[in-house]
Write a protein that holds these residues in place. Structure first.
Motif, PDB file in Angstrom:
ATOM      1  N   ALA A   1       6.806   9.386   4.579  1.00 51.23           N
ATOM      2  CA  ALA A   1       7.679   8.279   5.001  1.00 51.23           C
ATOM      3  C   ALA A   1       8.715   7.954   3.940  1.00 51.23           C
ATOM      4  CB  ALA A   1       6.831   7.045   5.306  1.00 51.23           C
ATOM      5  N   ALA A   2       8.355   8.153   2.668  1.00 51.56           N
ATOM      6  CA  ALA A   2       9.282   7.864   1.571  1.00 51.56           C
ATOM      7  C   ALA A   2      10.268   9.003   1.326  1.00 51.56           C
ATOM      8  CB  ALA A   2       8.495   7.578   0.294  1.00 51.56           C
ATOM      9  N   GLY A   3      10.111  10.109   2.029  1.00 49.83           N
ATOM     10  CA  GLY A   3      11.008  11.238   1.833  1.00 49.83           C
ATOM     11  C   GLY A   3      10.735  12.013   0.561  1.00 49.83           C
ATOM     12  N   LEU A   4       9.503  11.941   0.054  1.00 53.03           N
ATOM     13  CA  LEU A   4       9.143  12.676  -1.154  1.00 53.03           C
ATOM     14  C   LEU A   4       8.449  13.973  -0.758  1.00 53.03           C
ATOM     15  CD1 LEU A   4       7.757   9.904  -3.533  1.00 53.03           C
ATOM     16  CD2 LEU A   4       9.863  11.204  -3.821  1.00 53.03           C
TER      17      LEU A   4
ATOM     18  N   ARG B   1       0.866  -1.186   0.000  1.00 49.07           N
ATOM     19  CA  ARG B   1       0.000   0.000   0.000  1.00 49.07           C
ATOM     20  C   ARG B   1       0.899   1.231   0.000  1.00 49.07           C
ATOM     21  NH1 ARG B   1      -2.865  -3.527   3.432  1.00 49.07           N
ATOM     22  NH2 ARG B   1      -5.010  -3.908   2.717  1.00 49.07           N
ATOM     23  N   ARG B   2       0.654   2.106  -0.956  1.00 50.75           N
ATOM     24  CA  ARG B   2       1.488   3.301  -1.047  1.00 50.75           C
ATOM     25  C   ARG B   2       0.757   4.378  -1.828  1.00 50.75           C
ATOM     26  NH1 ARG B   2       6.343   1.590  -5.114  1.00 50.75           N
ATOM     27  NH2 ARG B   2       7.427   2.959  -3.667  1.00 50.75           N
TER      28      ARG B   2
ATOM     29  N   GLY C   1      -6.582   9.997   1.126  1.00 47.32           N
ATOM     30  CA  GLY C   1      -5.662  11.098   0.897  1.00 47.32           C
ATOM     31  C   GLY C   1      -4.663  11.249   2.021  1.00 47.32           C
ATOM     32  N   ARG C   2      -5.134  11.099   3.270  1.00 52.76           N
ATOM     33  CA  ARG C   2      -4.213  11.207   4.409  1.00 52.76           C
ATOM     34  C   ARG C   2      -3.214  10.062   4.416  1.00 52.76           C
ATOM     35  NH1 ARG C   2      -9.081  12.959   6.752  1.00 52.76           N
ATOM     36  NH2 ARG C   2      -9.557  10.894   7.638  1.00 52.76           N
ATOM     37  N   ALA C   3      -3.668   8.864   4.060  1.00 50.97           N
ATOM     38  CA  ALA C   3      -2.750   7.726   4.002  1.00 50.97           C
ATOM     39  C   ALA C   3      -1.700   7.931   2.913  1.00 50.97           C
ATOM     40  CB  ALA C   3      -3.524   6.434   3.757  1.00 50.97           C
ATOM     41  N   ALA C   4      -2.119   8.489   1.777  1.00 46.85           N
ATOM     42  CA  ALA C   4      -1.171   8.755   0.694  1.00 46.85           C
ATOM     43  C   ALA C   4      -0.155   9.812   1.120  1.00 46.85           C
ATOM     44  CB  ALA C   4      -1.915   9.194  -0.561  1.00 46.85           C
ATOM     45  N   GLU C   5      -0.609  10.871   1.780  1.00 45.95           N
ATOM     46  CA  GLU C   5       0.309  11.904   2.250  1.00 45.95           C
ATOM     47  C   GLU C   5       1.306  11.341   3.261  1.00 45.95           C
ATOM     48  OE1 GLU C   5      -1.104  16.172   2.612  1.00 45.95           O
ATOM     49  OE2 GLU C   5      -2.991  15.085   2.962  1.00 45.95           O
ATOM     50  N   ALA C   6       0.819  10.485   4.165  1.00 54.58           N
ATOM     51  CA  ALA C   6       1.724   9.875   5.151  1.00 54.58           C
ATOM     52  C   ALA C   6       2.764   9.011   4.465  1.00 54.58           C
ATOM     53  CB  ALA C   6       0.911   9.049   6.150  1.00 54.58           C
TER      54      ALA C   6
END
Length: 389
Positions: free
Chosen positions: A82-85, A42-43, A73-78
């Motif tokens: 976390a990925a440093g993007l 999931r990302r 949307g919040r999960a995608a932003e998190a």
């Protein structure tokens, strides 16, 4: 792996239809029964996000922009954090979409019944036991399920545009890609490209359907459809010039060198490709250039790439087919084009690297990643030839 320091500056990516991408990996999927999922990913997803992941892996500074709302949307932003993007997403009231990819690395043959428990030796009469696993097909299969996305209001689009205009000041290029969520006009990508052009920022647009057909009005530096998207976007009338001759020239070329071949002729310098495929792609690219796009790069899938530019036309041919998950391959390709654009790489080298990145993405498990070993292996074998009339 890192890119050249040339062409410094942030590459802005635009993902208006941001998604929470869910990937299931399962062996021998039974589409009429119950399946065990071997792994789940999931990302944050959406085409612009995938482009940004590849560019970041190549050492480029990126900024993900777009729209985000609700739990998805919040999960995608998190995940982006976390990925440093780096991301600057405009909030919306509705919930961002989810997408599902089901990847089967070892699919059953078409029409075969799913296997029962595997085990035991041959039956007493020498035949295979009934619960033996059937033979697998030759390669992996992937099925995609994409939700349409949230309804976006005019006020939310205005908020996005204000932020977009501010961020163009620090951008070396902008990549505008993916589907439009409901409520966003088909000409919005053309508007974004035009705003970028007005600030001296080159734009790459990767779209389908009406947004693709409308995009040339914004005069993007590069339009990147695949062959099927190009065919869907253009009518038979589009492919005819006003005088009835096939149109293959661009706004600045005025001739066949940049645009390609005469109708239904065999293009020169096109080894190993279907003549109709190349001719149709040349004609379609010529229409998009005639209507305002500076350059058009058409993805031909396993047959490589075709680029029609003011400097000429080229085809990049793959040395062999790479098996795997094609989700995100086009986004890795676009990342390569963006990199070449900001670095000023000559078109043949630009296409070779972009094609290799697309192939390397097929070898990766999830969209937004690419396999570096596949990239290094396939790059030297990609042949780039000029395409003439």
């Amino acid at each position: 792996m890192s890119s050249s320091a040339a062409g410094s500056g942030t590459i802005l990516t635009v993902t208006l239809n941001l998604a929470l991408d869910v990937t299931y990996v399962a062996d021998g999927v039974d589409w009429d029964g119950v399946n065990r999922v071997r792994s789940v990913h999931r990302r944050a997803g959406g085409k612009g996000v995938n482009v940004a992941r590849v560019l970041a892996a190549l050492g480029r500074d990126v900024l993900v922009t777009g729209l985000a709302g609700g739990p998805n949307g919040r999960a995608a932003e998190a995940d982006l954090s976390a990925a440093g993007l780096p991301a600057a997403l405009t909030p919306i009231a509705a919930e961002s979409r989810a997408t599902l990819a089901v990847c089967d690395p070892a699919p059953l043959p078409y029409g075969a019944a799913p296997a029962g428990p595997v085990g035991g030796g041959p039956a007493s009469d020498g035949t295979a036991p009934e619960d033996a696993a059937p033979a697998r097909t030759a390669g992996p299969r992937t099925a995609l399920f994409n939700e349409p996305g949230p309804v976006v209001t005019e006020a939310e689009l205005d908020d996005f545009l204000r932020g977009y205009d501010r961020r163009l000041g620090d951008a070396a290029a902008v990549v505008i890609s993916g589907s439009l969520p409901p409520g966003v006009p088909a000409g919005f990508y053309a508007e974004l490209a035009a705003r970028a052009r007005g600030r001296g920022v080159p734009a790459i647009v990767d779209a389908d359907g009406e947004p693709l057909r409308a995009a040339p009005a914004g005069r993007p530096a590069v339009l990147k459809p695949n062959a099927e998207e190009l065919a869907r976007a253009l009518s038979a009338a589009d492919l005819r010039a006003p005088d009835g001759a096939p149109e293959t020239g661009g706004p600045e070329s005025g001739g066949a060198q940049a645009g390609g071949s005469e109708a239904r002729g065999t293009p020169a310098g096109v080894p190993g490709a279907g003549h109709a495929l190349i001719t149709d792609a040349l004609a379609g690219a010529g229409v998009l250039r005639r209507d305002g796009a500076e350059s058009v790069v058409v993805s031909l899938g396993a047959d490589g790439l075709l680029a029609v530019t003011p400097e000429g036309a080229w085809r990049a041919a793959m040395p062999y087919r790479v098996a795997g998950n094609p989700t995100g391959a086009g986004d890795a390709l676009v990342a390569g084009l963006a990199l070449g654009l900001v670095e000023g790489t000559p078109w043949p080298d630009r296409l070779r690297r972009a094609a290799a990145l697309g192939a390397a993405a097929v070898a990766a498990a999830v969209a937004g990643d690419f396999d570096e070993e596949t990239f290094r292996r396939v790059l030297p074998g990609i042949r780039v030839d000029p395409v003439g009339p």
